[in-house]
Scaffold this motif. Structure first.
Motif, PDB file in Angstrom:
ATOM      1  N   ARG A  77       0.828  -1.207   0.000  1.00 35.20           N
ATOM      2  CA  ARG A  77       0.000   0.000   0.000  1.00 35.20           C
ATOM      3  C   ARG A  77       0.861   1.256   0.000  1.00 35.20           C
ATOM      4  NH1 ARG A  77      -5.199   0.846   0.633  1.00 35.20           N
ATOM      5  NH2 ARG A  77      -5.551  -1.331   1.165  1.00 35.20           N
ATOM      6  N   LEU A  78       2.018   1.189   0.664  1.00 32.00           N
ATOM      7  CA  LEU A  78       2.920   2.346   0.671  1.00 32.00           C
ATOM      8  C   LEU A  78       3.546   2.586  -0.700  1.00 32.00           C
ATOM      9  CD1 LEU A  78       4.787   1.771   4.065  1.00 32.00           C
ATOM     10  CD2 LEU A  78       3.106   3.541   3.574  1.00 32.00           C
ATOM     11  N   LEU A  79       3.663   1.524  -1.482  1.00 32.03           N
ATOM     12  CA  LEU A  79       4.350   1.635  -2.756  1.00 32.03           C
ATOM     13  C   LEU A  79       3.432   1.875  -3.942  1.00 32.03           C
ATOM     14  CD1 LEU A  79       6.947  -1.231  -2.205  1.00 32.03           C
ATOM     15  CD2 LEU A  79       7.443   1.202  -2.339  1.00 32.03           C
ATOM     16  N   ASP A  80       2.114   1.704  -3.766  1.00 23.92           N
ATOM     17  CA  ASP A  80       1.229   1.902  -4.915  1.00 23.92           C
ATOM     18  C   ASP A  80       0.807   3.369  -5.021  1.00 23.92           C
ATOM     19  OD1 ASP A  80      -0.892   2.367  -3.141  1.00 23.92           O
ATOM     20  OD2 ASP A  80      -1.498   0.262  -3.137  1.00 23.92           O
ATOM     21  N   ASP A  81       0.189   3.694  -6.127  1.00 28.04           N
ATOM     22  CA  ASP A  81      -0.241   5.074  -6.389  1.00 28.04           C
ATOM     23  C   ASP A  81      -1.661   5.350  -5.904  1.00 28.04           C
ATOM     24  OD1 ASP A  81       2.160   5.747  -7.629  1.00 28.04           O
ATOM     25  OD2 ASP A  81       1.501   4.875  -9.533  1.00 28.04           O
ATOM     26  N   GLU A  82      -2.298   4.367  -5.326  1.00 24.25           N
ATOM     27  CA  GLU A  82      -3.686   4.526  -4.888  1.00 24.25           C
ATOM     28  C   GLU A  82      -3.790   5.558  -3.768  1.00 24.25           C
ATOM     29  OE1 GLU A  82      -7.271   1.848  -2.880  1.00 24.25           O
ATOM     30  OE2 GLU A  82      -5.384   0.926  -3.517  1.00 24.25           O
ATOM     31  N   ARG A  83      -4.752   6.424  -3.871  1.00 26.54           N
ATOM     32  CA  ARG A  83      -4.966   7.417  -2.823  1.00 26.54           C
ATOM     33  C   ARG A  83      -5.716   6.780  -1.673  1.00 26.54           C
ATOM     34  NH1 ARG A  83      -6.658  13.036  -6.002  1.00 26.54           N
ATOM     35  NH2 ARG A  83      -4.737  13.179  -7.278  1.00 26.54           N
ATOM     36  N   ASP A  84      -5.185   6.941  -0.489  1.00 22.67           N
ATOM     37  CA  ASP A  84      -5.813   6.329   0.679  1.00 22.67           C
ATOM     38  C   ASP A  84      -6.163   7.371   1.738  1.00 22.67           C
ATOM     39  OD1 ASP A  84      -3.172   6.885   1.248  1.00 22.67           O
ATOM     40  OD2 ASP A  84      -2.567   4.802   1.375  1.00 22.67           O
ATOM     41  N   GLY A  85      -6.536   8.572   1.267  1.00 26.84           N
ATOM     42  CA  GLY A  85      -6.937   9.627   2.204  1.00 26.84           C
ATOM     43  C   GLY A  85      -8.132   9.228   3.040  1.00 26.84           C
ATOM     44  N   GLY A  86      -9.073   8.456   2.462  1.00 28.25           N
ATOM     45  CA  GLY A  86     -10.240   8.019   3.224  1.00 28.25           C
ATOM     46  C   GLY A  86      -9.848   7.152   4.407  1.00 28.25           C
ATOM     47  N   ARG A  87      -8.918   6.236   4.206  1.00 28.11           N
ATOM     48  CA  ARG A  87      -8.462   5.393   5.310  1.00 28.11           C
ATOM     49  C   ARG A  87      -7.721   6.208   6.369  1.00 28.11           C
ATOM     50  NH1 ARG A  87      -7.869  -0.340   4.469  1.00 28.11           N
ATOM     51  NH2 ARG A  87      -8.835  -1.000   2.514  1.00 28.11           N
ATOM     52  N   VAL A  88      -6.938   7.191   5.916  1.00 30.68           N
ATOM     53  CA  VAL A  88      -6.223   8.041   6.883  1.00 30.68           C
ATOM     54  C   VAL A  88      -7.217   8.802   7.755  1.00 30.68           C
ATOM     55  CG1 VAL A  88      -4.687  10.036   7.118  1.00 30.68           C
ATOM     56  CG2 VAL A  88      -4.175   8.252   5.434  1.00 30.68           C
ATOM     57  N   TRP A  89      -8.261   9.405   7.139  1.00 33.51           N
ATOM     58  CA  TRP A  89      -9.250  10.145   7.915  1.00 33.51           C
ATOM     59  C   TRP A  89     -10.036   9.207   8.828  1.00 33.51           C
ATOM     60  CZ3 TRP A  89      -9.512  14.791   9.454  1.00 33.51           C
ATOM     61  CH2 TRP A  89      -9.038  15.850   8.674  1.00 33.51           C
ATOM     62  N   ALA A  90     -10.341   8.011   8.352  1.00 32.66           N
ATOM     63  CA  ALA A  90     -11.059   7.050   9.192  1.00 32.66           C
ATOM     64  C   ALA A  90     -10.224   6.681  10.412  1.00 32.66           C
ATOM     65  CB  ALA A  90     -11.407   5.804   8.382  1.00 32.66           C
ATOM     66  N   GLY A  91      -8.946   6.430  10.196  1.00 36.01           N
ATOM     67  CA  GLY A  91      -8.070   6.105  11.312  1.00 36.01           C
ATOM     68  C   GLY A  91      -7.910   7.259  12.279  1.00 36.01           C
ATOM     69  N   TRP A  92      -7.819   8.479  11.748  1.00 34.25           N
ATOM     70  CA  TRP A  92      -7.654   9.652  12.598  1.00 34.25           C
ATOM     71  C   TRP A  92      -8.916   9.916  13.422  1.00 34.25           C
ATOM     72  CZ3 TRP A  92      -4.683  11.992  15.441  1.00 34.25           C
ATOM     73  CH2 TRP A  92      -4.747  13.353  15.753  1.00 34.25           C
ATOM     74  N   CYS A  93     -10.079   9.698  12.831  1.00 35.87           N
ATOM     75  CA  CYS A  93     -11.333   9.874  13.575  1.00 35.87           C
ATOM     76  C   CYS A  93     -11.451   8.856  14.710  1.00 35.87           C
ATOM     77  CB  CYS A  93     -12.534   9.752  12.629  1.00 35.87           C
ATOM     78  SG  CYS A  93     -12.713  11.144  11.489  1.00 35.87           S
ATOM     79  N   LEU A  94     -11.050   7.629  14.443  1.00 38.60           N
ATOM     80  CA  LEU A  94     -11.075   6.606  15.499  1.00 38.60           C
ATOM     81  C   LEU A  94     -10.080   6.944  16.604  1.00 38.60           C
ATOM     82  CD1 LEU A  94     -11.349   3.323  13.376  1.00 38.60           C
ATOM     83  CD2 LEU A  94     -13.083   4.297  14.913  1.00 38.60           C
ATOM     84  N   ALA A  95      -8.927   7.484  16.238  1.00 40.53           N
ATOM     85  CA  ALA A  95      -7.946   7.885  17.244  1.00 40.53           C
ATOM     86  C   ALA A  95      -8.494   9.027  18.098  1.00 40.53           C
ATOM     87  CB  ALA A  95      -6.640   8.304  16.560  1.00 40.53           C
ATOM     88  N   ALA A  96      -9.199   9.975  17.460  1.00 42.87           N
ATOM     89  CA  ALA A  96      -9.815  11.075  18.208  1.00 42.87           C
ATOM     90  C   ALA A  96     -10.877  10.545  19.166  1.00 42.87           C
ATOM     91  CB  ALA A  96     -10.421  12.088  17.237  1.00 42.87           C
ATOM     92  N   LEU A  97     -11.614   9.535  18.735  1.00 37.50           N
ATOM     93  CA  LEU A  97     -12.613   8.922  19.603  1.00 37.50           C
ATOM     94  C   LEU A  97     -11.955   8.269  20.813  1.00 37.50           C
ATOM     95  CD1 LEU A  97     -15.565   8.148  20.139  1.00 37.50           C
ATOM     96  CD2 LEU A  97     -15.198   6.112  18.704  1.00 37.50           C
ATOM     97  N   VAL A  98     -10.849   7.578  20.579  1.00 39.66           N
ATOM     98  CA  VAL A  98     -10.112   6.972  21.696  1.00 39.66           C
ATOM     99  C   VAL A  98      -9.624   8.036  22.658  1.00 39.66           C
ATOM    100  CG1 VAL A  98      -7.999   5.705  22.292  1.00 39.66           C
ATOM    101  CG2 VAL A  98      -9.411   4.940  20.377  1.00 39.66           C
ATOM    102  N   LEU A  99      -9.138   9.170  22.121  1.00 42.10           N
ATOM    103  CA  LEU A  99      -8.668  10.265  22.968  1.00 42.10           C
ATOM    104  C   LEU A  99      -9.805  10.813  23.814  1.00 42.10           C
ATOM    105  CD1 LEU A  99      -6.415  12.222  23.780  1.00 42.10           C
ATOM    106  CD2 LEU A  99      -7.063  13.656  21.850  1.00 42.10           C
ATOM    107  N   ALA A 100     -10.991  10.956  23.228  1.00 42.77           N
ATOM    108  CA  ALA A 100     -12.148  11.449  23.987  1.00 42.77           C
ATOM    109  C   ALA A 100     -12.507  10.496  25.118  1.00 42.77           C
ATOM    110  CB  ALA A 100     -13.338  11.636  23.038  1.00 42.77           C
ATOM    111  N   VAL A 101     -12.433   9.204  24.859  1.00 38.52           N
ATOM    112  CA  VAL A 101     -12.733   8.209  25.902  1.00 38.52           C
ATOM    113  C   VAL A 101     -11.714   8.294  27.028  1.00 38.52           C
ATOM    114  CG1 VAL A 101     -12.870   5.729  26.379  1.00 38.52           C
ATOM    115  CG2 VAL A 101     -13.929   6.654  24.309  1.00 38.52           C
ATOM    116  N   VAL A 102     -10.438   8.474  26.676  1.00 43.45           N
ATOM    117  CA  VAL A 102      -9.390   8.577  27.697  1.00 43.45           C
ATOM    118  C   VAL A 102      -9.612   9.809  28.568  1.00 43.45           C
ATOM    119  CG1 VAL A 102      -6.917   8.987  28.047  1.00 43.45           C
ATOM    120  CG2 VAL A 102      -7.679   7.288  26.374  1.00 43.45           C
TER     121      VAL A 102
END
Length: 486
Positions: A91-116
């Motif tokens: 995935r790091l080597l292909d040209d596919e855009r993965d901005g959606g996965r990055v935002w999904a991961g960041w939103c889940l991380a923000a949710l974890v931060l809110a729980v903490v």
């Protein structure tokens, strides 16, 4: 076995620009991307907190608090990103855009931060505006870093600044054609140091005349390549061919992995959810794992350095006694075969009037006239072996392992004893499992050498750190009763 010809040499820009001064190990790519994301998130936490507080006319005293929030969020994001496959090499080597996965991961991380924050009752002390700024800056930073990082990684591959595991690739011409040097690095993290083409598509169907010479040439070529592993590119349709090839490669103490053949590769091209690096099948593991070799090496360094510090006075006295009794150097040097059959120079205190090496080396016998008076005492107490502690520190030997023999004896016994070459699957030792069982010194009968080899092979198959320590303690007791030492 092989015509030892190079085939499939790539003429790509990758190959023409492969010589660089600095290379990044391929295995560090994923950790480096994860570390970059962590740094961006921690920095975003501090910057978001400072920017919002300054905008309201406040102070930046809470920057460390928001950096701490960034640290919590970064750990959560890296775990989520890992499960989402964002750090997979393909995935790091292909040209596919993965901005959606990055935002999904960041939103889940923000949710974890809110729980903490909720669990630690810190929500009331946290500025909501600072958290919003942190979230916006962090998300934007992750997207930009992802795009720039992937672009830089592809450029580094073209420039040859990424270093994979050194591998010798062996296979038939038809199967090797699907794997270029650049493709092996990009897809599998392998740096091809040599490519050996088997004479026909069928590995075992060739004229057996001169097979031993071809095998010896193959083993020599693999050893000279200083590879970390061997990769096979042969058809999976002939398991007997693979077994025959593995039987020849067993003398090399390197892991052997099997690449997918053309039929399997056709199916795998439709599979994108698994790292392509995992498609290789390990058909022969290394005698010791990387962790095993590391722990054994650390034990060797500690024991060798401590022993030298304690035994320097006896070494000096022994050296003076040797010099006073007879002419010649204090240190006797002789070539021996070490790990993977690579020769090295072993050090011993000189105990004889002769210094044999090369094609004529006669084992010491009882009342051997070549042994000096001082030398006889040194050999009985094994003090003559102490300079080999320097061999251990150099990395040529280990404290515990099969005892190395003179080169001429290796050649002789290798031709007479089955599996003799497997002794070189680990580093040779100052002492070993055979020595603590009484097989120390000369072996005038072939049967004695066979028993010693069997004990050495048992040690290799059953190695553990506890076993090494056990052998060290038993060696101390064996020195009290010098059996077969003269």
């Amino acid at each position: 076995m092989t015509d030892l010809t190079n085939a499939g040499e790539t003429t790509s820009a990758f190959a023409s620009r492969s010589r660089v001064r600095l290379a990044i190990p391929f295995g560090l790519i994923e950790p480096l991307f994860a570390a970059l994301d962590c740094a961006i998130i921690v920095a975003a936490g501090a910057i978001g907190g400072i920017a919002y507080q300054r905008a309201l006319g406040g102070s930046a005293e809470d920057a460390s608090f928001y950096a701490g929030l960034g640290l919590v969020a970064s750990l959560a994001y890296v775990l989520v990103a890992h499960f989402l496959g964002l750090y997979r090499l393909n995935r790091l080597l292909d040209d596919e855009r993965d901005g959606g996965r990055v935002w999904a991961g960041w939103c889940l991380a923000a949710l974890v931060l809110a729980v903490v924050l909720f669990l630690f009752k810190s929500g009331g002390d946290t500025s909501r505006g600072s958290v919003v700024c942190f979230f916006a800056i962090g998300g934007a930073g992750l997207l930009v870093a992802r795009r720039l990082g992937k672009r830089g990684l592809r450029s580094a591959l073209v420039a040859g600044t990424i270093r994979g595991r050194r591998a010798v690739v062996i296979g038939t011409q038809g199967e090797l054609a699907q794997f270029s040097k650049a493709g092996l690095l990009a897809r599998l993290g392998l740096h091809e140091v040599d490519r050996i083409t088997l004479p026909r598509d069928e590995v075992t169907k060739f004229n057996p005349s001169g097979a031993k010479q071809r095998d010896d040439a193959l083993m020599k070529r693999i050893r000279e390549a200083s590879a970390e592993e061997i990769v096979l590119a042969v058809s999976w349709a002939g398991p007997q061919d693979i077994e025959a090839l593995l039987e020849r490669l067993r003398v090399i103490p390197l892991p052997v992995r099997l690449l997918p053949d053309r039929a399997v590769s056709t199916v795998l091209r439709h599979q994108t959810s698994i790292q392509q690096r995992l498609y290789m099948v390990e058909v022969q593991p290394a005698p010791l794992s990387t962790f095993d070799r590391l722990t054994k090496r650390l034990l060797d360094i500690v024991v060798a350095a401590t022993s030298l510090a304690l035994l320097t006075p006896p070494l000096i006295l022994a050296a003076l006694a040797i010099k006073l009794e007879s002419k010649g150097p204090v240190i006797f040097q002789q070539r021996r075969n070490g790990f993977n059959g690579k020769p090295f120079v072993i050090y011993k205190l000189r105990s004889m009037r002769v210094q044999e090496d090369g094609g004529s080396v006669v084992q010491a016998t009882k009342e051997d006239p070549r042994v000096t008076r001082v030398g006889r005492l040194l050999r009985q107490t094994s003090i003559d072996e102490l300079p080999q502690l320097f061999n251990v520190l150099q990395g040529h030997m280990s404290i515990v392992g099969p005892r190395p023999h003179a080169l001429v004896h290796d050649y002789e016994y290798g031709a007479m004893i089955a599996n003799y070459a497997f002794r070189h699957h680990v580093k040779p030792g100052i002492t070993g499992w055979a020595q603590v069982h009484g097989y120390r010194g000369a072996t005038p009968q072939l049967e004695l050498m066979k028993q010693r080899v069997n004990l050495d092979l048992w040690y290799i198959d059953n190695w553990s750190l506890i076993l090494d320590i056990h052998i060290m303690f038993r060696t101390a007791f064996e020195l009290i009763r010098p059996r077969n030492a003269y």
